[in-house]
Design a protein around this motif. Sequence first.
Motif, PDB file in Angstrom:
ATOM      1  N   ARG A  58       0.814  -1.210   0.000  1.00  0.00           N
ATOM      2  CA  ARG A  58       0.000   0.000   0.000  1.00  0.00           C
ATOM      3  C   ARG A  58       0.855   1.271   0.000  1.00  0.00           C
ATOM      4  NH1 ARG A  58      -5.073   0.613   4.018  1.00  0.00           N
ATOM      5  NH2 ARG A  58      -5.835   2.588   3.236  1.00  0.00           N
ATOM      6  N   MET A  61       1.499   3.434  -3.176  1.00  0.00           N
ATOM      7  CA  MET A  61       0.508   4.311  -3.814  1.00  0.00           C
ATOM      8  C   MET A  61       1.014   5.747  -3.920  1.00  0.00           C
ATOM      9  SD  MET A  61      -1.904   2.335  -4.732  1.00  0.00           S
ATOM     10  CE  MET A  61      -3.107   3.537  -5.224  1.00  0.00           C
ATOM     11  N   GLN A  62       1.933   6.137  -3.067  1.00  0.00           N
ATOM     12  CA  GLN A  62       2.470   7.497  -3.089  1.00  0.00           C
ATOM     13  C   GLN A  62       3.135   7.848  -4.417  1.00  0.00           C
ATOM     14  OE1 GLN A  62       6.075   8.153  -0.709  1.00  0.00           O
ATOM     15  NE2 GLN A  62       6.270   5.922  -0.531  1.00  0.00           N
ATOM     16  N   PHE A  64       2.012   7.132  -7.457  1.00  0.00           N
ATOM     17  CA  PHE A  64       1.080   7.407  -8.544  1.00  0.00           C
ATOM     18  C   PHE A  64       0.781   8.905  -8.560  1.00  0.00           C
ATOM     19  CE2 PHE A  64       0.376   2.914  -7.883  1.00  0.00           C
ATOM     20  CZ  PHE A  64       0.271   2.437  -9.176  1.00  0.00           C
ATOM     21  N   VAL A  67      -2.298  10.526  -7.048  1.00  0.00           N
ATOM     22  CA  VAL A  67      -2.355  10.605  -5.597  1.00  0.00           C
ATOM     23  C   VAL A  67      -1.597  11.837  -5.113  1.00  0.00           C
ATOM     24  CG1 VAL A  67      -1.658   9.452  -3.459  1.00  0.00           C
ATOM     25  CG2 VAL A  67      -2.587   8.110  -5.337  1.00  0.00           C
TER      26      VAL A  67
END
Length: 79
Positions: A58, A61-62, A64, A67
Amino acid sequence: MALHMLGKDPNSPDGDSPTVYYDDETDNYLIQGWKVPDQDRRSQLNLPDHEDVVEFPRRMMQFFPEVNGGPDAHAQGAS
């Protein structure tokens, strides 16, 4: 095709994976991650023969752009 590395897992023991890439020709992301060999988990997915699945943490995700600043952020931050 030019692939741009957007980020590597900062907690990776060897610093190689997982990794998130952006393909500026297809406007798609490529994710290098861990294989999912667990057949119980794979059986819950609808995977056609021409597709596969990888797992990534998880915390990745930073990387992308959506985001971190919107859908066009990859054009600004990718190199």
